[in-house]
Design a protein around this motif. Structure first.
Motif, PDB file in Angstrom:
ATOM      1  N   LEU A  72       0.831  -1.198   0.000  1.00  0.00           N
ATOM      2  CA  LEU A  72       0.000   0.000   0.000  1.00  0.00           C
ATOM      3  C   LEU A  72       0.872   1.257   0.000  1.00  0.00           C
ATOM      4  CD1 LEU A  72      -2.797  -1.126   2.474  1.00  0.00           C
ATOM      5  CD2 LEU A  72      -3.081  -0.636   0.044  1.00  0.00           C
ATOM      6  N   HIS A  73       1.960   1.232   0.752  1.00  0.00           N
ATOM      7  CA  HIS A  73       2.903   2.356   0.742  1.00  0.00           C
ATOM      8  C   HIS A  73       3.445   2.581  -0.661  1.00  0.00           C
ATOM      9  CE1 HIS A  73       4.059   2.003   5.301  1.00  0.00           C
ATOM     10  NE2 HIS A  73       2.837   2.482   5.118  1.00  0.00           N
ATOM     11  N   ASP A  74       3.712   1.510  -1.376  1.00  0.00           N
ATOM     12  CA  ASP A  74       4.279   1.619  -2.725  1.00  0.00           C
ATOM     13  C   ASP A  74       3.307   2.292  -3.685  1.00  0.00           C
ATOM     14  OD1 ASP A  74       6.488   1.142  -4.478  1.00  0.00           O
ATOM     15  OD2 ASP A  74       5.354  -0.489  -5.386  1.00  0.00           O
ATOM     16  N   THR A  75       2.020   2.160  -3.423  1.00  0.00           N
ATOM     17  CA  THR A  75       1.029   2.815  -4.280  1.00  0.00           C
ATOM     18  C   THR A  75       0.674   4.199  -3.762  1.00  0.00           C
ATOM     19  OG1 THR A  75      -0.831   1.815  -3.100  1.00  0.00           O
ATOM     20  CG2 THR A  75       0.026   0.612  -5.019  1.00  0.00           C
ATOM     21  N   GLY A  76       1.364   4.658  -2.703  1.00  0.00           N
ATOM     22  CA  GLY A  76       1.142   5.998  -2.171  1.00  0.00           C
ATOM     23  C   GLY A  76       0.036   6.088  -1.136  1.00  0.00           C
ATOM     24  N   TRP A  81      -4.993   1.572   5.517  1.00  0.00           N
ATOM     25  CA  TRP A  81      -6.031   1.059   4.621  1.00  0.00           C
ATOM     26  C   TRP A  81      -6.118  -0.462   4.674  1.00  0.00           C
ATOM     27  CZ3 TRP A  81      -9.810   3.822   2.903  1.00  0.00           C
ATOM     28  CH2 TRP A  81      -9.644   5.185   2.695  1.00  0.00           C
ATOM     29  N   TRP A  82      -5.139  -1.110   5.291  1.00  0.00           N
ATOM     30  CA  TRP A  82      -5.177  -2.561   5.432  1.00  0.00           C
ATOM     31  C   TRP A  82      -6.452  -3.008   6.149  1.00  0.00           C
ATOM     32  CZ3 TRP A  82      -5.489  -5.777   9.644  1.00  0.00           C
ATOM     33  CH2 TRP A  82      -5.335  -7.129   9.379  1.00  0.00           C
ATOM     34  N   TRP A  83      -6.959  -2.173   7.036  1.00  0.00           N
ATOM     35  CA  TRP A  83      -8.139  -2.535   7.820  1.00  0.00           C
ATOM     36  C   TRP A  83      -9.387  -2.727   6.972  1.00  0.00           C
ATOM     37  CZ3 TRP A  83      -7.461  -4.366  12.472  1.00  0.00           C
ATOM     38  CH2 TRP A  83      -6.297  -4.022  13.154  1.00  0.00           C
ATOM     39  N   LEU A  84      -9.305  -2.406   5.676  1.00  0.00           N
ATOM     40  CA  LEU A  84     -10.426  -2.676   4.778  1.00  0.00           C
ATOM     41  C   LEU A  84     -10.771  -4.163   4.730  1.00  0.00           C
ATOM     42  CD1 LEU A  84      -9.765  -0.370   1.700  1.00  0.00           C
ATOM     43  CD2 LEU A  84     -11.644  -0.207   3.316  1.00  0.00           C
ATOM     44  N   VAL A  85      -9.829  -5.019   5.132  1.00  0.00           N
ATOM     45  CA  VAL A  85     -10.099  -6.462   5.116  1.00  0.00           C
ATOM     46  C   VAL A  85     -11.274  -6.818   6.021  1.00  0.00           C
ATOM     47  CG1 VAL A  85      -7.725  -7.079   4.564  1.00  0.00           C
ATOM     48  CG2 VAL A  85      -8.451  -7.067   6.939  1.00  0.00           C
ATOM     49  N   LEU A  86     -11.609  -5.939   6.954  1.00  0.00           N
ATOM     50  CA  LEU A  86     -12.719  -6.217   7.864  1.00  0.00           C
ATOM     51  C   LEU A  86     -14.085  -6.002   7.208  1.00  0.00           C
ATOM     52  CD1 LEU A  86     -11.316  -4.639  11.151  1.00  0.00           C
ATOM     53  CD2 LEU A  86     -11.268  -7.034  10.437  1.00  0.00           C
ATOM     54  N   ILE A  87     -14.083  -5.340   6.051  1.00  0.00           N
ATOM     55  CA  ILE A  87     -15.343  -5.149   5.324  1.00  0.00           C
ATOM     56  C   ILE A  87     -15.504  -6.344   4.383  1.00  0.00           C
ATOM     57  CG2 ILE A  87     -16.637  -3.680   3.738  1.00  0.00           C
ATOM     58  CD1 ILE A  87     -14.908  -1.334   4.727  1.00  0.00           C
ATOM     59  N   PRO A  88     -16.521  -7.156   4.605  1.00  0.00           N
ATOM     60  CA  PRO A  88     -16.677  -8.346   3.769  1.00  0.00           C
ATOM     61  C   PRO A  88     -16.787  -8.009   2.275  1.00  0.00           C
ATOM     62  CG  PRO A  88     -18.195  -8.391   5.622  1.00  0.00           C
ATOM     63  CD  PRO A  88     -17.570  -7.036   5.602  1.00  0.00           C
ATOM     64  N   TRP A  92     -12.038  -6.505   0.530  1.00  0.00           N
ATOM     65  CA  TRP A  92     -11.050  -7.374  -0.114  1.00  0.00           C
ATOM     66  C   TRP A  92     -10.855  -6.981  -1.575  1.00  0.00           C
ATOM     67  CZ3 TRP A  92      -7.830 -10.937   1.899  1.00  0.00           C
ATOM     68  CH2 TRP A  92      -8.050 -11.311   3.219  1.00  0.00           C
ATOM     69  N   ILE A  93     -11.944  -6.693  -2.261  1.00  0.00           N
ATOM     70  CA  ILE A  93     -11.845  -6.312  -3.676  1.00  0.00           C
ATOM     71  C   ILE A  93     -11.047  -5.022  -3.827  1.00  0.00           C
ATOM     72  CG2 ILE A  93     -13.184  -5.524  -5.683  1.00  0.00           C
ATOM     73  CD1 ILE A  93     -15.355  -7.549  -4.793  1.00  0.00           C
ATOM     74  N   ILE A  94     -11.330  -4.044  -2.976  1.00  0.00           N
ATOM     75  CA  ILE A  94     -10.596  -2.776  -3.042  1.00  0.00           C
ATOM     76  C   ILE A  94      -9.107  -3.015  -2.809  1.00  0.00           C
ATOM     77  CG2 ILE A  94     -10.268  -0.546  -1.894  1.00  0.00           C
ATOM     78  CD1 ILE A  94     -13.331  -0.557  -1.381  1.00  0.00           C
ATOM     79  N   LEU A  95      -8.764  -3.802  -1.793  1.00  0.00           N
ATOM     80  CA  LEU A  95      -7.348  -4.073  -1.509  1.00  0.00           C
ATOM     81  C   LEU A  95      -6.669  -4.816  -2.655  1.00  0.00           C
ATOM     82  CD1 LEU A  95      -7.003  -4.950   2.269  1.00  0.00           C
ATOM     83  CD2 LEU A  95      -6.051  -3.026   1.035  1.00  0.00           C
ATOM     84  N   ILE A  96      -7.354  -5.773  -3.251  1.00  0.00           N
ATOM     85  CA  ILE A  96      -6.769  -6.512  -4.373  1.00  0.00           C
ATOM     86  C   ILE A  96      -6.488  -5.567  -5.533  1.00  0.00           C
ATOM     87  CG2 ILE A  96      -7.297  -8.225  -6.159  1.00  0.00           C
ATOM     88  CD1 ILE A  96      -8.685  -9.867  -3.923  1.00  0.00           C
ATOM     89  N   VAL A  97      -7.432  -4.680  -5.824  1.00  0.00           N
ATOM     90  CA  VAL A  97      -7.232  -3.718  -6.914  1.00  0.00           C
ATOM     91  C   VAL A  97      -6.054  -2.801  -6.605  1.00  0.00           C
ATOM     92  CG1 VAL A  97      -8.265  -1.720  -8.090  1.00  0.00           C
ATOM     93  CG2 VAL A  97      -9.604  -3.802  -7.748  1.00  0.00           C
TER      94      VAL A  97
END
Length: 131
Positions: A72-76, A81-88, A92-97
């Protein structure tokens, strides 16, 4: 395999940046190891393999979070934002993108671009010799 081991060497390093290759190779090898352990456990019904699988999952939990934060740091983006994993599903889709996006060019607030570090110094113009 070197990318996987590199992530394990940076066990709990949450600072800096991680290339796409580092993140995705860690994810791929982790997926393969988990799949093999699950196949063995289901075919044998062994609780010992279940314990090994669980211990492996715990062992790679922190490095997995750390490499995601560095990606995530590499994308600025902030590692928070890692905590998005808690949203079913949606999280996960947002983090994968985001993890699939290219690096932010040049240095950012989290450090120099790891692609440029690996490639060495850039020439002054295309085709110019590198000093």
């Amino acid at each position: 395999m070197n990318w996987y081991l590199e992530v394990l060497k940076k066990y709990a390093t949450f600072s800096g940046r991680a290339r796409r290759t580092e993140f995705w190779m860690f994810a791929l090898i982790n997926f393969i190891i988990n799949t093999i352990l699950n196949i063995i456990q289901r075919s044998t019904g062994s609780t010992a393999v279940l314990v090994i699988s669980s211990l492996y999952g715990l062992a790679v939990l922190i490095p997995g979070i750390a490499v995601t934060v560095r990606r995530l740091h590499d994308t600025g983006r902030s590692g928070g934002w890692w905590w998005l994993v808690l949203i079913p599903i949606v999280g996960w889709i947002i983090l994968i993108v985001w993890c699939a996006q290219d690096s932010q060019p040049g240095p950012n607030q989290y450090g120099p671009n790891p692609k440029q570090i690996d490639a060495g110094p850039e020439p002054a113009w295309p085709g110019a010799p590198v000093a």
